[in-house]
Design an enzyme around this catalytic site. Structure first.
Site, PDB file in Angstrom:
ATOM      1  N   GLN A   1     -48.779 -97.011 -40.288  1.00  0.00           N
ATOM      2  CA  GLN A   1     -48.558 -98.410 -40.684  1.00  0.00           C
ATOM      3  C   GLN A   1     -47.641 -99.096 -39.671  1.00  0.00           C
ATOM      4  OE1 GLN A   1     -48.024 -98.622 -45.300  1.00  0.00           O
ATOM      5  NE2 GLN A   1     -47.357 -96.589 -44.639  1.00  0.00           N
ATOM      6  N   ASN A   2     -47.110 -98.306 -38.739  1.00  0.00           N
ATOM      7  CA  ASN A   2     -46.150 -98.827 -37.768  1.00  0.00           C
ATOM      8  C   ASN A   2     -46.872 -99.507 -36.608  1.00  0.00           C
ATOM      9  OD1 ASN A   2     -44.307 -97.574 -39.425  1.00  0.00           O
ATOM     10  ND2 ASN A   2     -44.092 -95.762 -38.125  1.00  0.00           N
TER      11      ASN A   2
ATOM     12  N   ASP B   1     -45.233 -99.860 -33.571  1.00  0.00           N
ATOM     13  CA  ASP B   1     -44.292 -99.640 -32.456  1.00  0.00           C
ATOM     14  C   ASP B   1     -44.811 -98.746 -31.343  1.00  0.00           C
ATOM     15  OD1 ASP B   1     -42.386 -97.504 -34.745  1.00  0.00           O
ATOM     16  OD2 ASP B   1     -44.148 -97.027 -33.548  1.00  0.00           O
TER      17      ASP B   1
ATOM     18  N   HIS C   1     -51.813-101.397 -39.163  1.00  0.00           N
ATOM     19  CA  HIS C   1     -51.252-102.759 -39.196  1.00  0.00           C
ATOM     20  C   HIS C   1     -51.140-103.361 -37.816  1.00  0.00           C
ATOM     21  CE1 HIS C   1     -49.259-101.760 -43.335  1.00  0.00           C
ATOM     22  NE2 HIS C   1     -50.528-102.084 -43.453  1.00  0.00           N
TER      23      HIS C   1
ATOM     24  N   CYS D   1     -57.853-120.250 -28.778  1.00  0.00           N
ATOM     25  CA  CYS D   1     -58.934-119.985 -27.808  1.00  0.00           C
ATOM     26  C   CYS D   1     -59.292-118.513 -27.695  1.00  0.00           C
ATOM     27  CB  CYS D   1     -58.538-120.530 -26.431  1.00  0.00           C
ATOM     28  SG  CYS D   1     -57.253-119.550 -25.625  1.00  0.00           S
TER      29      CYS D   1
ATOM     30  N   CYS E   1     -53.443-122.350 -23.008  1.00  0.00           N
ATOM     31  CA  CYS E   1     -54.020-123.570 -23.612  1.00  0.00           C
ATOM     32  C   CYS E   1     -52.946-124.330 -24.383  1.00  0.00           C
ATOM     33  CB  CYS E   1     -55.195-123.205 -24.539  1.00  0.00           C
ATOM     34  SG  CYS E   1     -54.690-122.521 -26.137  1.00  0.00           S
TER      35      CYS E   1
ATOM     36  N   THR F   1     -42.827 -93.188 -45.512  1.00  0.00           N
ATOM     37  CA  THR F   1     -43.349 -94.438 -46.062  1.00  0.00           C
ATOM     38  C   THR F   1     -43.040 -94.504 -47.552  1.00  0.00           C
ATOM     39  OG1 THR F   1     -45.308 -95.831 -46.426  1.00  0.00           O
ATOM     40  CG2 THR F   1     -45.655 -93.431 -46.431  1.00  0.00           C
ATOM     41  N   SER F   2     -42.742 -95.736 -48.030  1.00  0.00           N
ATOM     42  CA  SER F   2     -42.481 -95.910 -49.460  1.00  0.00           C
ATOM     43  C   SER F   2     -43.804 -96.001 -50.221  1.00  0.00           C
ATOM     44  CB  SER F   2     -41.693 -97.207 -49.676  1.00  0.00           C
ATOM     45  OG  SER F   2     -42.484 -98.313 -49.231  1.00  0.00           O
TER      46      SER F   2
ATOM     47  N   GLU G   1     -36.277 -90.270 -49.424  1.00  0.00           N
ATOM     48  CA  GLU G   1     -36.138 -90.350 -50.886  1.00  0.00           C
ATOM     49  C   GLU G   1     -37.514 -90.227 -51.524  1.00  0.00           C
ATOM     50  OE1 GLU G   1     -34.055 -93.892 -50.133  1.00  0.00           O
ATOM     51  OE2 GLU G   1     -35.730 -95.201 -50.625  1.00  0.00           O
TER      52      GLU G   1
HETATM   53  N1  APR Z   1     -36.831 -89.861 -42.423  1.00  0.00           N
HETATM   54  C1  APR Z   1     -37.753 -89.878 -43.436  1.00  0.00           C
HETATM   55  N2  APR Z   1     -37.951 -90.947 -44.244  1.00  0.00           N
HETATM   56  C2  APR Z   1     -37.174 -92.025 -44.031  1.00  0.00           C
HETATM   57  C3  APR Z   1     -36.193 -92.084 -43.007  1.00  0.00           C
HETATM   58  C4  APR Z   1     -36.050 -90.936 -42.179  1.00  0.00           C
HETATM   59  N3  APR Z   1     -35.143 -90.891 -41.196  1.00  0.00           N
HETATM   60  N4  APR Z   1     -35.592 -93.306 -43.062  1.00  0.00           N
HETATM   61  C5  APR Z   1     -36.184 -93.973 -44.076  1.00  0.00           C
HETATM   62  N5  APR Z   1     -37.117 -93.211 -44.662  1.00  0.00           N
HETATM   63  C6  APR Z   1     -38.011 -93.548 -45.777  1.00  0.00           C
HETATM   64  C7  APR Z   1     -37.418 -94.493 -46.778  1.00  0.00           C
HETATM   65  O1  APR Z   1     -36.721 -93.761 -47.784  1.00  0.00           O
HETATM   66  C8  APR Z   1     -38.678 -95.173 -47.355  1.00  0.00           C
HETATM   67  O2  APR Z   1     -39.217 -94.406 -48.414  1.00  0.00           O
HETATM   68  O3  APR Z   1     -39.128 -94.233 -45.220  1.00  0.00           O
HETATM   69  C9  APR Z   1     -39.646 -95.149 -46.180  1.00  0.00           C
HETATM   70  C10 APR Z   1     -39.805 -96.493 -45.516  1.00  0.00           C
HETATM   71  O4  APR Z   1     -40.421 -97.361 -46.452  1.00  0.00           O
HETATM   72  P1  APR Z   1     -40.618 -98.898 -46.073  1.00  0.00           P
HETATM   73  O5  APR Z   1     -39.364 -99.439 -45.511  1.00  0.00           O
HETATM   74  O6  APR Z   1     -41.243 -99.553 -47.272  1.00  0.00           O
HETATM   75  O7  APR Z   1     -41.666 -98.888 -44.862  1.00  0.00           O
HETATM   76  P2  APR Z   1     -43.222 -98.667 -44.948  1.00  0.00           P
HETATM   77  O8  APR Z   1     -43.570 -97.750 -46.069  1.00  0.00           O
HETATM   78  O9  APR Z   1     -43.682 -98.300 -43.595  1.00  0.00           O
HETATM   79  O10 APR Z   1     -43.766-100.143 -45.292  1.00  0.00           O
HETATM   80  C11 APR Z   1     -45.168-100.288 -45.333  1.00  0.00           C
HETATM   81  O11 APR Z   1     -44.886-102.664 -45.582  1.00  0.00           O
HETATM   82  O12 APR Z   1     -43.660-104.478 -45.011  1.00  0.00           O
HETATM   83  C12 APR Z   1     -44.859-103.841 -44.790  1.00  0.00           C
HETATM   84  O13 APR Z   1     -46.217-103.971 -42.882  1.00  0.00           O
HETATM   85  C13 APR Z   1     -45.000-103.436 -43.344  1.00  0.00           C
HETATM   86  O14 APR Z   1     -46.038-101.457 -42.461  1.00  0.00           O
HETATM   87  C14 APR Z   1     -45.078-101.928 -43.387  1.00  0.00           C
HETATM   88  C15 APR Z   1     -45.522-101.648 -44.824  1.00  0.00           C
END
Ligand code: APR
Length: 246
Positions: free
Chosen positions: A101-102, A104, A119, A130, A149, A187-188, A214
């Site tokens: 989803q990153n 970067d 994404h 254009c 443009c 990812t959350s 978490e």
């Molecule tokens: N190691 C492992 N997990 C981590 C770390 C780490 N060092 N730091 C943070 N996290 C966890 C957090 O606890 C959280 O559960 O990574 C997760 C990040 O969740 P989000 O901030 O919601 O990011 P993401 O899940 O990528 O968001 C999805 O939402 O806003 C949109 O387009 C954006 O691609 C993004 C999408």
């Protein structure tokens, strides 16, 4: 944790078709904040004002304030132990594809070849008027990047309210439907349709390994193995066990 690491390695050994779904948490160690943790990007910039396609179309200069702040961090960021470790798993045949989803580019910089950018990518810019394309590298010194443009350029990242690129959607669903194991990293799982990938994989019998700082709503519902902690730490440990076995 050692026991959990060994169990994760066992799942990777057993699986003939492992994929990964990653989010912003995997890049935090590279200096890029995530979105929803305390102090994350959405605690500084309200996503409804900065991250929807309507917000961009109504006030592109304002959204470029956030995009430039992000670009300062992303353009300096280097792949960390998690990106490099997943690149190793791919090269050694333990990981078939990373759906990220990153935006970067750090998985690619960390050596991964099969990366689906769900994404988009922050380094690609497009003119909505254009259709001309540029890279962020070409336009970094422009306060609000403009096309020849005259129209303000949009990064080819997916804002809320935009569709996921068709190919990314289709390919990732195909992969989720045939995966025997899925690594969910940093990812959350708060955003759809990315968060349907674990559900699809589970439905097809995949083993789910979740690596996160978490727990998430997936942890109690479909995760088979939850490794709580820093992605860099945990993936480095998984790779070290595999290297010792080789
Ligand atoms: N190691 C492992 N997990 C981590 C770390 C780490 N060092 N730091 C943070 N996290 C966890 C957090 O606890 C959280 O559960 O990574 C997760 C990040 O969740 P989000 O901030 O919601 O990011 P993401 O899940 O990528 O968001 C999805 O939402 O806003 C949109 O387009 C954006 O691609 C993004 C999408």
């Amino acid at each position: 944790m050692k026991d959990l690491i060994n169990k994760a390695v066992e799942i990777l050994y057993q699986s003939k078709n492992t994929i990964a779904l990653t989010g912003a948490g995997i890049s935090v160690e590279s200096g890029i904040p995530d979105f929803r943790s305390a102090g994350g990007l959405w605690s500084i910039y309200d996503p409804s004002d900065y991250a929807t396609i309507d917000a961009f179309l109504n006030n592109p200069e304002k959204v470029w304030d956030m995009l430039r702040a992000m670009d300062k961090l992303v353009s300096k960021a280097k792949p960390n132990r998690a990106h490099i470790g997943m690149g190793y798993l791919e090269r050694m045949g333990y990981l078939k594809c990373i759906i990220t989803q990153n935006v970067d580019n750090l998985h690619q910089a960390g050596g991964a070849r099969n990366v689906i950018e769900y994404h988009g990518n922050h380094n690609k810019l497009i003119c909505l008027k254009c259709g001309k394309r540029y890279t962020m590298d070409e336009k970094r010194n422009e306060f609000t990047p403009r096309c020849e443009c005259g129209s303000i350029l949009k990064p080819e990242v997916i804002f809320f309210g935009e569709a996921i690129p068709q190919a990314a959607l289709y390919d990732s669903m195909q992969l989720a439907n045939s995966a025997q194991a899925l690594m969910i990293v940093g990812t959350s799982a708060a955003v759809s349709p990315a968060n349907s990938i674990p559900i699809m994989a589970k439905k097809n019998g995949a083993k789910i390994i979740e690596i996160n700082k978490e727990s998430t709503y997936l942890t109690s519902r479909l995760t088979d193995l939850f490794l709580q902690g820093d992605a860099g730490d945990i993936i480095e440990k998984i790779v070290n066990v595999i290297k010792e076995d080789d």
